[in-house]
Scaffold this motif. Structure first.
Motif, mmCIF file in Angstrom:
data_model
loop_
_atom_site.group_PDB
_atom_site.id
_atom_site.type_symbol
_atom_site.label_atom_id
_atom_site.label_comp_id
_atom_site.label_asym_id
_atom_site.label_seq_id
_atom_site.Cartn_x
_atom_site.Cartn_y
_atom_site.Cartn_z
ATOM 1 N N PRO A 169 0.812 -1.219 0.000
ATOM 2 C CA PRO A 169 0.000 0.000 0.000
ATOM 3 C C PRO A 169 0.847 1.272 0.000
ATOM 4 O O PRO A 169 1.870 1.360 0.665
ATOM 5 N N THR A 220 -1.219 6.518 1.796
ATOM 6 C CA THR A 220 -1.013 7.738 2.565
ATOM 7 C C THR A 220 -0.418 8.835 1.709
ATOM 8 O O THR A 220 -0.799 9.998 1.796
ATOM 9 N N GLN A 241 2.245 13.131 7.627
ATOM 10 C CA GLN A 241 3.149 12.011 7.930
ATOM 11 C C GLN A 241 4.244 12.508 8.863
ATOM 12 O O GLN A 241 4.830 13.563 8.629
ATOM 13 N N SER A 293 -1.533 4.569 8.243
ATOM 14 C CA SER A 293 -0.412 3.645 8.076
ATOM 15 C C SER A 293 0.593 3.863 9.193
ATOM 16 O O SER A 293 0.780 4.996 9.671
ATOM 17 N N ARG A 347 4.689 2.495 10.090
ATOM 18 C CA ARG A 347 5.873 1.751 9.659
ATOM 19 C C ARG A 347 6.977 1.890 10.693
ATOM 20 O O ARG A 347 7.273 2.999 11.150
ATOM 21 N N ALA A 379 5.151 -3.030 8.758
ATOM 22 C CA ALA A 379 4.152 -2.012 8.460
ATOM 23 C C ALA A 379 2.755 -2.575 8.613
ATOM 24 O O ALA A 379 2.518 -3.768 8.396
ATOM 25 N N SER A 383 -1.231 -1.142 7.439
ATOM 26 C CA SER A 383 -1.895 -0.090 6.677
ATOM 27 C C SER A 383 -3.336 -0.477 6.407
ATOM 28 O O SER A 383 -3.696 -1.657 6.360
ATOM 29 N N ARG A 384 -4.165 0.545 6.216
ATOM 30 C CA ARG A 384 -5.517 0.351 5.692
ATOM 31 C C ARG A 384 -5.516 0.844 4.257
ATOM 32 O O ARG A 384 -5.182 2.000 3.986
ATOM 33 N N ALA A 385 -5.849 -0.041 3.333
ATOM 34 C CA ALA A 385 -5.816 0.287 1.915
ATOM 35 C C ALA A 385 -7.227 0.268 1.350
ATOM 36 O O ALA A 385 -8.054 -0.567 1.745
ATOM 37 N N ASN A 435 -6.988 -4.559 5.140
ATOM 38 C CA ASN A 435 -6.024 -4.297 6.208
ATOM 39 C C ASN A 435 -4.776 -5.098 5.863
ATOM 40 O O ASN A 435 -4.843 -6.326 5.691
ATOM 41 N N TYR A 483 -0.664 -6.152 6.331
ATOM 42 C CA TYR A 483 0.447 -6.300 7.271
ATOM 43 C C TYR A 483 1.664 -6.792 6.500
ATOM 44 O O TYR A 483 1.580 -7.738 5.712
#
Length: 638
Positions: free
Chosen positions: A154, A157, A371, A401, A403, A417, A419-421, A456, A458
């Motif tokens: 992803p 962001t 960020q 996100s 990281r 990491a 993240s929501r994509a 979601n 990972y």
């Protein structure tokens, strides 16, 4: 088929052994020169910008990122952008016919793949009609490409919705690095290509370049020997101008192109004529670095595309995009924030089997993001980021996100990491309709209630240089998908009734076996566990979401036989595709180049060296066979 693959595998192994022997001979030859491209240590220090939105070295980037350098492209013999992308081991590149490709990362591959964001010099090139790329409309002068950054995973962001499975950022050289003249011409049994470029100065602090190129692609064949009417003629021209230096810089660049296929004849009783495409774009970018250490970037572009494809549909699309980004160092924090606005206007005429309702629409996207890269200690850093993006279909989507990067040693990095994509709806999801020829009965309808596909994600990865001349990168990923696109029995309405998991790993390595010989390779595996939600009546299920191999691997040998001679061999193996079934295949490509004079390079590239032809994508009855080919090229740089 198994026996055929066995013969091909033995031939490929023989080619690899020949390459190994040639490499050893080259390494032992005192007359052989060093590889022209960067050393592995220098490659680790290449600056990439697509991971975090600001420049950072490849060795410290907390993501699964592979960089295709300008010399990689030249030595591969690639003649088009999709062929150059085959060099990235974290991409699945399948050629569907002479000019169309299916390209994706981490699954869901098709010719209308919609989860991979593609940029050229920061300009997004996917169409809002289906959130994917018409690869037969995208081209660059490969000689002017500085690098291609390929991030799998992803990138929402920084880049927004649809950067779900990865980001491809094609970055061309500044005009100051392309001064003087360059001309290239080549031909073979499958294609003819020619290009010219001229660069010069603009006042005391500016430079420019202009270029033009023309291509002709021959049609492909089916397995039964019949011709596929997919030959292409294409022309393109453009320019780039840069002013300023490190403190303040301004870039203006643009391209215009047109292309047409051969006559495709009669399909289902209707003359569908040619596919004709044209377009132009204009981009302006201003950057300013302040005494405080902060920097500001403002970018705007306009993009117009026109596609006449009576067999499908006929869209005209105009896009305006504005983006502002500000980076501020604050002690242990590197703060990056900004926002953007994007407007698209389209007019779509019905084709033989498809259309859109309404036929014309205006769409807007607005986003803000922030960020913060926090240096927790000398070896540990944490990056927290979030983007809020509003679209006209589902309102505001949140893309957070996190990281974490741990510098294990001066030559190794461990990162993870979460993240929501999001893949936001496109016009195809909401407003397309498909009907049989000469019938008003719709068999597929856009879903007025279709919402965003969500994952979601990972990831964990490790990158290291355990010894001088040896580097490797490992990454594992896991996607929890929800609300994936689905349908119903005809008359179908597009829905969000598929869920499940996608997981796998990516690995690649490079070894500088000798000053004049480099070996590299990569492996990607993919597993999908997707299923229909309770209550769905989708007759095809997850198989309609893309066609992906469970594995692919590549091996590449690059060496200099003598100070003015190069030999590159690329071996790739792609696993079988399930639905529609496409057999696994092995392909061997080879390029030999001779620097005849200081300003003249002659090269011969052979593709599918030990394979007369093989399919890479599509249903057996209609798909193209990708044939063995030879391409001879002359490159002149006075």
């Amino acid at each position: 088929m198994t026996a055929s693959l066995g013969v091909t595998a033995r031939r490929a192994a023989a080619a690899a052994l020949l390459s190994l022997a040639a490499g050893i001979a080259a390494a032992q030859s005192r007359s052989a020169g060093d590889l022209a491209d960067l050393s592995l240590e220098e490659l680790g220090n290449i600056e990439v910008t697509s991971v975090s939105g600001h420049a950072e070295s490849l060795s410290t980037a907390a993501a699964s990122v592979f960089v295709i350098t300008a010399d990689d492209i030249r030595r591969s013999g690639a003649t088009s952008l999709p062929e150059a992308l085959r060099l990235a081991p974290n991409l699945q590149v399948a050629r569907a016919d002479s000019g169309q490709y299916a390209i994706s990362a981490r699954g869901f591959n098709s010719t209308i793949a919609n989860k991979l964001l593609v940029l050229i010099d920061g300009r997004t090139v996917y169409t809002p009609l289906f959130s994917g790329v018409f690869w037969d409309m995208q081209d660059v002068m490969l000689e002017d490409v500085e690098r291609i950054e390929v991030i799998s995973g992803p990138g929402g962001t920084i880049w927004g919705t649809n950067a779900v499975n990865g980001v491809i950022n094609v970055i061309t050289r500044p005009a100051g690095a392309t001064q003087g003249d360059l001309a290239s011409a080549g031909g073979g049994d499958r294609e003819l290509r020619a290009a010219m470029r001229h660069g010069g100065a603009l006042g005391s602090d500016g430079h420019f370049r202009i270029y033009g190129k023309a291509d002709r692609l021959q049609n492909t064949m089916r397995a039964n020997g019949s011709a596929v009417a997919d030959g292409w003629d294409r022309t393109q021209a453009g320019f780039r101008a840069d002013w300023g230096g490190a403190g303040s810089a301004f870039t203006l660049q643009g391209d215009a192109y047109s292309a047409k296929s051969e006559q495709r004849g009669v399909v289902l009783g209707t003359d569908v004529g040619r596919v004709e495409v044209s377009g132009m774009n204009l981009l302006a970018r201003w950057t300013r670095r302040f005494a405080s250490g902060s920097d500001l970037r403002v970018q705007a572009y306009y993009d117009h595309t026109d596609r006449e494809d009576f067999a499908a549909f006929r869209p005209k699309v105009d896009i305006f995009d504005l983006e502002i980004q500000h980076a501020v160092p604050l002690g242990r924090h590197k703060l990056l924030w900004g926002g953007g606005y994007r407007h698209a206007h389209d007019e779509v005429l019905d084709g033989l089997v498809a259309g859109f309702v309404p036929p014309s629409k205006d769409l807007d996207w607005v986003n803000v993001f922030a960020q913060d890269e926090i240096e927790l200690n000398r070896r540990l850093s944490l990056t927290l980021s979030v983007k809020l993006e509003r679209n006209d279909y589902t309102g505001t989507e949140s893309l957070p996100s996190a990281r974490l990067a741990w510098t294990v040693s001066s030559s190794s990095l461990l990162w993870g990491a979460a993240s929501r994509a999001v893949r936001a709806p496109a016009r195809l999801d909401r407003e397309i309709f498909i009907f049989p020829p000469s019938s008003a009965i719709r068999i597929v309808n856009g879903g007025p209630d279709f919402v965003s596909e969500v994952a979601n994600v990972y990831e964990v990865g490790y990158r290291a240089q355990p010894a001088r001349g040896l580097t490797y990168s490992l990454a594992a990923f896991h996607y929890d998908w929800d609300r994936l696109r689905s349908g119903q029995p005809p008359p179908a309405v597009i829905q969000n009734m598929i869920e499940g998991k996608v997981y796998g790993m990516e690995a690649w390595a490079a070894w500088q076996a000798a000053p004049s010989w480099r070996l590299s390779g990569g492996l990607t595996t993919l597993r999908k566990d997707l299923h229909l939600k309770p209550g769905s009546t989708d007759p095809t299920g997850p198989s309609a979401l893309g066609n992906d191999p469970e594995y692919l691997w590549t091996l590449r040998s690059s060496h200099n036989l003598a100070p003015r001679q190069e030999l590159d061999i690329l071996l790739r193996r792609v696993g079988e595709l399930p639905v529609p079934a496409v057999p696994a295949y092995i392909a061997v490509d080879a390029r030999y180049a001779w620097q005849a004079r200081r300003d003249v390079e002659l090269s011969l590239t052979l593709q599918n060296l030990f394979d007369p032809a093989h399919p890479e994508f599509g249903a057996a009855a209609t798909r193209s066979e990708i044939a063995r080919s030879a391409f001879f090229k002359v490159r002149w740089t006075p």
